[in-house]
Design an enzyme around this catalytic site. Sequence first.
Site, mmCIF file in Angstrom:
data_model
loop_
_atom_site.group_PDB
_atom_site.id
_atom_site.type_symbol
_atom_site.label_atom_id
_atom_site.label_comp_id
_atom_site.label_asym_id
_atom_site.label_seq_id
_atom_site.Cartn_x
_atom_site.Cartn_y
_atom_site.Cartn_z
ATOM 1 N N HIS A 262 0.822 -1.219 0.000
ATOM 2 C CA HIS A 262 0.000 0.000 0.000
ATOM 3 C C HIS A 262 0.857 1.270 0.000
ATOM 4 O O HIS A 262 0.351 2.353 -0.258
ATOM 5 C CB HIS A 262 -0.971 -0.001 1.196
ATOM 6 C CG HIS A 262 -0.315 0.194 2.524
ATOM 7 N ND1 HIS A 262 -0.008 -0.844 3.367
ATOM 8 C CD2 HIS A 262 0.089 1.328 3.179
ATOM 9 C CE1 HIS A 262 0.544 -0.377 4.480
ATOM 10 N NE2 HIS A 262 0.613 0.953 4.386
ATOM 11 N N ASP A 297 0.243 -7.721 1.295
ATOM 12 C CA ASP A 297 0.631 -6.323 1.476
ATOM 13 C C ASP A 297 2.149 -6.155 1.493
ATOM 14 O O ASP A 297 2.699 -5.390 2.288
ATOM 15 C CB ASP A 297 0.026 -5.757 2.769
ATOM 16 C CG ASP A 297 0.077 -4.221 2.804
ATOM 17 O OD1 ASP A 297 0.060 -3.656 3.913
ATOM 18 O OD2 ASP A 297 0.166 -3.587 1.722
ATOM 19 N N SER A 377 4.728 2.400 7.907
ATOM 20 C CA SER A 377 4.437 1.237 7.063
ATOM 21 C C SER A 377 5.650 0.901 6.186
ATOM 22 O O SER A 377 6.208 1.773 5.507
ATOM 23 C CB SER A 377 3.225 1.514 6.179
ATOM 24 O OG SER A 377 2.073 1.685 6.975
#
Length: 518
Positions: A262, A297, A377
């Site tokens: 993402h 992911d 992230s």
Amino acid sequence: MNEQQPSPEPPPATPVSGVDDGQGRRIGPRPLDRPPVDPTQAAEFGRPDGVDSAFAPRAASAAANGSIALAPPPPEALSTAFSRPDSLGDVVLQRAPGSVPYGSEPTVEPVFWQDSADRDPWRDPGAGAILGPPAAESGSDGDDGAAPPAKTGPLLSVPELLFGRRVKPVALASLAGVALLIGVAGGLAGWAIAQAGNPLTSSVTLAQVDSPGKQAAPGSVADIVKRTQAAVVQIEVQVGSGGGLGSGVMIDAGGYILTNNHVVSAAATDPTATLRVVFADGTKTDGKIVGRDPKTDLAVVKVAVTNPTVIQLGKSSSLSVGDQVIAIGSPLGLSSSVTSGIVSAVNRPLQAAGEGGDPPVTYDAIQTDAAINHGNSGGALLDDTGALVGINSAILSPGDNTGSIGIGFAIPIDFARRIAEGLIRDGQVKHADIGLNARSVSAVSTDGAQVQNVKEGGAAAKAGIAEGDVITKFGDRPIRTADELSVAVIERNIGDTVKVQIVRQGRQMELQVTTQSD
């Protein structure tokens, strides 16, 4: 009757020419045996009439021509060089029989044949053959010029070889050079095989770690950050006038960076987007997406750098609840930020919505209370030795609170490493699937994942799993929710055969299902 004729007496021996010493005599040749000639054969194969010889008489031929062809006289230079000296006069090289020899030779000619010469096998063609030893011993310098056979010499010891002066120095140097070349070739081949066997390790600057499993002393967080901070980068994605920030971890010397899908998904779907990587020292460079895996992911980005600091991979399976961990990333654009905490839980099933229409994200997460915010992230989660054990991926924020409340999740490195290797090698990865959808159910007697629908021709349909069945165990893992079932399936390899426990109309059953590719 014919009277027997007396045998003719042998002719008297001819004395030695010129001298009779009264002892030896020369033996004359044996009489020739001339058998009569068959007149028929003589007429067939004999010479024509008037021809007495195989050669035409030279004198007759020359007389017929009127002159005799003579060789031209030699040149004067040759005559002067090779003619007889004038001092010799009429002396010739061949002396006449009976003449006095030159020098001091005896006046009596020596005896040439002995009395027993008539019995000499070399003179008597009727004598039997006698085999005897060769005229010269093997290997001697005879007239035939044959070289003696080679003999094997004594073996040389190492001191004699090096110091005994029995081998030329040039030969020793050549032997050493050949050995060196073989060693270098073997070393290069081993290095190439080792590099090809493990794409995530190579001869680079590795972030150092302490002995695994040992609790670090107070103040070790600063030491760990000092050794590993250069391996964590900031990733900037620019799409038009907007963009986003995230983090990444350098995992390979070839410039491969592991991050979240993402973080880079916008750059993958928009051809006008730009992707930049910022290192801890402020250096910026362009990045290129190697591959993405929306289901887990994870994504891999590559940059063109030389000798980067590469993080050392740890083992997430060795983590226990309460172990100290450190998070490094760029929360809210603050590069190289560090937070610390403990492991709050392991094997936490996590399923979240995908980015931009991607399938749901599924993995077994490491839960930590280390502060993780937007921008962390794709960053690193390190254990107390400085080894990478997870990729920070998500946070839990109730209501309108979008910040950290002490519940963050990271993808275990044992699982992420397999995905990263597939992305680096093939640009994509395939996952195991059984072809069904399920929802979580809870009852007094049964908790599990209830099958909502089954894909026709899928692995679940072939195994006999039907709609309405409640799956309570997949392999050795108990299933209490639909998320746990999704995680248990995706962690399997394609083609694995797994035992599945189900509850159908109150009865417990066990089936065998073979996973397929998604």
